[in-house]
Motif scaffolding. Sequence first.
Motif, PDB file in Angstrom:
ATOM      1  N   ALA A   1       0.842  -1.420   0.292  1.00 42.44           N
ATOM      2  CA  ALA A   1       0.207   0.241   0.456  1.00 42.44           C
ATOM      3  C   ALA A   1       1.067   1.332  -0.483  1.00 42.44           C
ATOM      4  CB  ALA A   1      -0.495  -0.047   1.052  1.00 42.44           C
TER       5      ALA A   1
ATOM      6  N   ARG B   1       2.386   1.977  -3.478  1.00 51.05           N
ATOM      7  CA  ARG B   1       1.530   2.407  -4.180  1.00 51.05           C
ATOM      8  C   ARG B   1       1.428   3.587  -4.099  1.00 51.05           C
ATOM      9  NH1 ARG B   1      -1.805   0.462  -8.637  1.00 51.05           N
ATOM     10  NH2 ARG B   1      -1.737   2.378  -9.745  1.00 51.05           N
TER      11      ARG B   1
ATOM     12  N   LEU C   1      -7.780  -6.109  -1.608  1.00 49.27           N
ATOM     13  CA  LEU C   1      -7.599  -5.456  -3.129  1.00 49.27           C
ATOM     14  C   LEU C   1      -7.668  -3.948  -4.008  1.00 49.27           C
ATOM     15  CD1 LEU C   1     -11.287  -6.787  -2.865  1.00 49.27           C
ATOM     16  CD2 LEU C   1      -9.054  -7.779  -4.195  1.00 49.27           C
ATOM     17  N   SER C   2      -8.350  -2.990  -3.003  1.00 45.63           N
ATOM     18  CA  SER C   2      -7.299  -1.664  -3.732  1.00 45.63           C
ATOM     19  C   SER C   2      -7.331  -0.673  -2.251  1.00 45.63           C
ATOM     20  CB  SER C   2      -8.947  -1.287  -3.868  1.00 45.63           C
ATOM     21  OG  SER C   2     -10.578  -0.882  -3.225  1.00 45.63           O
ATOM     22  N   ILE C   3      -6.913   0.551  -2.531  1.00 48.99           N
ATOM     23  CA  ILE C   3      -6.329   1.056  -1.508  1.00 48.99           C
ATOM     24  C   ILE C   3      -7.333   2.888  -1.735  1.00 48.99           C
ATOM     25  CG2 ILE C   3      -4.041   0.466  -0.505  1.00 48.99           C
ATOM     26  CD1 ILE C   3      -3.249   2.803  -2.240  1.00 48.99           C
ATOM     27  N   GLU C   4      -7.557   3.161  -0.623  1.00 46.55           N
ATOM     28  CA  GLU C   4      -8.058   4.995  -1.095  1.00 46.55           C
ATOM     29  C   GLU C   4      -6.576   6.477  -0.423  1.00 46.55           C
ATOM     30  OE1 GLU C   4     -12.542   3.678  -0.217  1.00 46.55           O
ATOM     31  OE2 GLU C   4     -11.556   6.183   0.718  1.00 46.55           O
ATOM     32  N   ILE C   5      -6.841   7.153  -1.115  1.00 41.97           N
ATOM     33  CA  ILE C   5      -5.564   7.532  -0.966  1.00 41.97           C
ATOM     34  C   ILE C   5      -6.102   9.110  -0.394  1.00 41.97           C
ATOM     35  CG2 ILE C   5      -3.781   5.738  -1.615  1.00 41.97           C
ATOM     36  CD1 ILE C   5      -3.336   8.202  -4.134  1.00 41.97           C
ATOM     37  N   GLN C   6      -6.121  10.344  -0.603  1.00 47.65           N
ATOM     38  CA  GLN C   6      -5.560  11.666  -0.177  1.00 47.65           C
ATOM     39  C   GLN C   6      -4.379  12.194  -1.144  1.00 47.65           C
ATOM     40  OE1 GLN C   6      -6.531  13.497   2.899  1.00 47.65           O
ATOM     41  NE2 GLN C   6      -9.236  12.953   3.330  1.00 47.65           N
ATOM     42  N   THR C   7      -4.580  13.670  -2.186  1.00 46.22           N
ATOM     43  CA  THR C   7      -3.303  13.192  -2.420  1.00 46.22           C
ATOM     44  C   THR C   7      -3.314  14.847  -2.237  1.00 46.22           C
ATOM     45  OG1 THR C   7      -4.497  13.702  -4.711  1.00 46.22           O
ATOM     46  CG2 THR C   7      -3.086  11.753  -4.665  1.00 46.22           C
TER      47      THR C   7
ATOM     48  N   THR D   1      -6.450  18.723  -1.649  1.00 43.68           N
ATOM     49  CA  THR D   1      -6.655  17.511  -2.144  1.00 43.68           C
ATOM     50  C   THR D   1      -8.282  16.659  -3.229  1.00 43.68           C
ATOM     51  OG1 THR D   1      -8.920  17.833  -0.135  1.00 43.68           O
ATOM     52  CG2 THR D   1      -5.882  18.181   0.312  1.00 43.68           C
ATOM     53  N   ALA D   2      -7.742  15.741  -3.289  1.00 49.02           N
ATOM     54  CA  ALA D   2      -8.307  15.360  -3.665  1.00 49.02           C
ATOM     55  C   ALA D   2      -8.533  13.196  -3.420  1.00 49.02           C
ATOM     56  CB  ALA D   2      -8.001  15.132  -4.662  1.00 49.02           C
ATOM     57  N   ALA D   3      -9.974  12.446  -3.134  1.00 48.91           N
ATOM     58  CA  ALA D   3      -9.808  11.166  -2.729  1.00 48.91           C
ATOM     59  C   ALA D   3      -9.685  10.372  -3.637  1.00 48.91           C
ATOM     60  CB  ALA D   3     -10.913  11.226  -1.931  1.00 48.91           C
ATOM     61  N   ALA D   4      -8.939   9.183  -3.531  1.00 50.09           N
ATOM     62  CA  ALA D   4      -8.404   8.909  -4.973  1.00 50.09           C
ATOM     63  C   ALA D   4      -9.146   7.205  -4.481  1.00 50.09           C
ATOM     64  CB  ALA D   4      -7.561   9.231  -5.707  1.00 50.09           C
ATOM     65  N   GLN D   5      -9.584   6.604  -5.284  1.00 48.65           N
ATOM     66  CA  GLN D   5      -9.539   4.751  -4.676  1.00 48.65           C
ATOM     67  C   GLN D   5      -8.250   4.607  -6.599  1.00 48.65           C
ATOM     68  OE1 GLN D   5     -12.435   3.313  -3.140  1.00 48.65           O
ATOM     69  NE2 GLN D   5     -11.753   1.296  -4.028  1.00 48.65           N
ATOM     70  N   VAL D   6      -7.453   3.155  -5.670  1.00 44.67           N
ATOM     71  CA  VAL D   6      -6.526   2.887  -6.854  1.00 44.67           C
ATOM     72  C   VAL D   6      -7.104   1.456  -5.836  1.00 44.67           C
ATOM     73  CG1 VAL D   6      -4.527   2.867  -6.562  1.00 44.67           C
ATOM     74  CG2 VAL D   6      -5.075   5.010  -5.353  1.00 44.67           C
ATOM     75  N   THR D   7      -7.367   0.326  -7.824  1.00 47.72           N
ATOM     76  CA  THR D   7      -7.462  -0.582  -7.739  1.00 47.72           C
ATOM     77  C   THR D   7      -5.435  -1.325  -7.153  1.00 47.72           C
ATOM     78  OG1 THR D   7      -9.079   0.010  -9.000  1.00 47.72           O
ATOM     79  CG2 THR D   7      -8.492  -2.115  -8.595  1.00 47.72           C
ATOM     80  N   ILE D   8      -5.503  -2.112  -6.946  1.00 43.72           N
ATOM     81  CA  ILE D   8      -4.119  -2.959  -6.096  1.00 43.72           C
ATOM     82  C   ILE D   8      -4.317  -4.145  -6.744  1.00 43.72           C
ATOM     83  CG2 ILE D   8      -2.365  -3.554  -4.960  1.00 43.72           C
ATOM     84  CD1 ILE D   8      -3.024  -0.889  -3.434  1.00 43.72           C
ATOM     85  N   GLY D   9      -5.124  -5.039  -6.610  1.00 45.24           N
ATOM     86  CA  GLY D   9      -5.121  -6.553  -6.786  1.00 45.24           C
ATOM     87  C   GLY D   9      -4.443  -6.896  -7.067  1.00 45.24           C
ATOM     88  N   GLN D  10      -3.302  -7.752  -5.389  1.00 45.27           N
ATOM     89  CA  GLN D  10      -2.442  -8.193  -5.578  1.00 45.27           C
ATOM     90  C   GLN D  10      -2.308  -9.075  -4.422  1.00 45.27           C
ATOM     91  OE1 GLN D  10       0.809  -5.528  -5.838  1.00 45.27           O
ATOM     92  NE2 GLN D  10       2.215  -6.974  -5.568  1.00 45.27           N
TER      93      GLN D  10
END
Lengths: 108, 238
Positions: free
Chosen positions: A8, A11, A102-108, B18-27
């Motif tokens: 995590a 990424r 599966l996924s993470i949620e981030i703040q940029t 700021t921006a929130a984003a969902q990042v798909t990893i699937g690992q």
Amino acid sequence: MQSTLEIALERAAREHARRITALHLRIGALSGVVKEALEFAFDVVTADTLAQGASLTIDTVPVVCYCQKCQSEFQPPDPFYECPNCGQLSHQLLRGNEMDLLSIEIQT
Amino acid sequence: MTQTNTPATLTSPATPGTAAAQVTIGQPILSKNAQKAEENRADFQSRGLFVINLLSSPGSGKTMLLQRTLAELSGRWRMGVIVGDLQTDNDARRLRASAGDAPIDQITTGTVCHLDAQMVARSVARLDLSEVRLLFIENVGNLVCPANYDLGENIRVTLLSVTEGEDKPLKYPVIFKRADVVLINKIDMAQAAGFDRQLALENLRRINPDARVLEVSARTGQGMDQWYELLESYVKRN
């Protein structure tokens, strides 16, 4: 949990994230992972990282076996993988071993 | 499962800056370990090494099994041991005392309850494995976590001692399901421990119909010949 966090964080760094706010895992019932232990470890390993305070969602995947004789899938109720139809022991596990981020949620 | 380069998608506009984003990893969480394990496997193969990952609860007799095996088979081929423990190098010292000149390396894991492929790779680099045909990896005594970590071994051997009870495989099915061989150890004490041998064998057969099951006593030597025959077959076919 350390491995999960490493994936995590790596990424998140690539995405130039300031924070990780959520992680979503998929854990098979046969992985031997105890959900409560995972949640506890999560708080410990995320302390002082980008993921501190993030929420953790865990989807549990039940064990699903395949019976070659009946050519059908079944969910065994106990650790013996006996087909409920014919009683034969299944040698084929279709699902239940998963341990995926599966996924993470981030703040940029 | 391995789409690691999916671009981040913005799911919700947040406060300015700021921006929130969902990042798909699937690992798979242990994908790094799996990769390292494959490297180990290739390395072991190139050295002509047959590698056994030995797993059990604390106190099932892994160290004693290895002590006896090293002492009795050292004339046949050269063997080595990597031994993992949370603390102390007591097991490594016990092994060195009975192993003659067999290469032995201790991994002290500290708080980590299992060995992983990276630790094993480092340990292998510390050992002189020239002429060694059979390498045992004595995992940390624990029936849960070590089951998920591939070390690059050829086979997994899980030990069950009679004092743990015949229902142990039902309580910890994963480690028994993933075993290639199950050794029921301390079989000389079966009666004193009230161990139901038939039920234990039946439980193991139903949990893992493909596993080879041997009954041994590392202390008295009972049943150890079958274990040695099995080891010999592994070394020969490698």
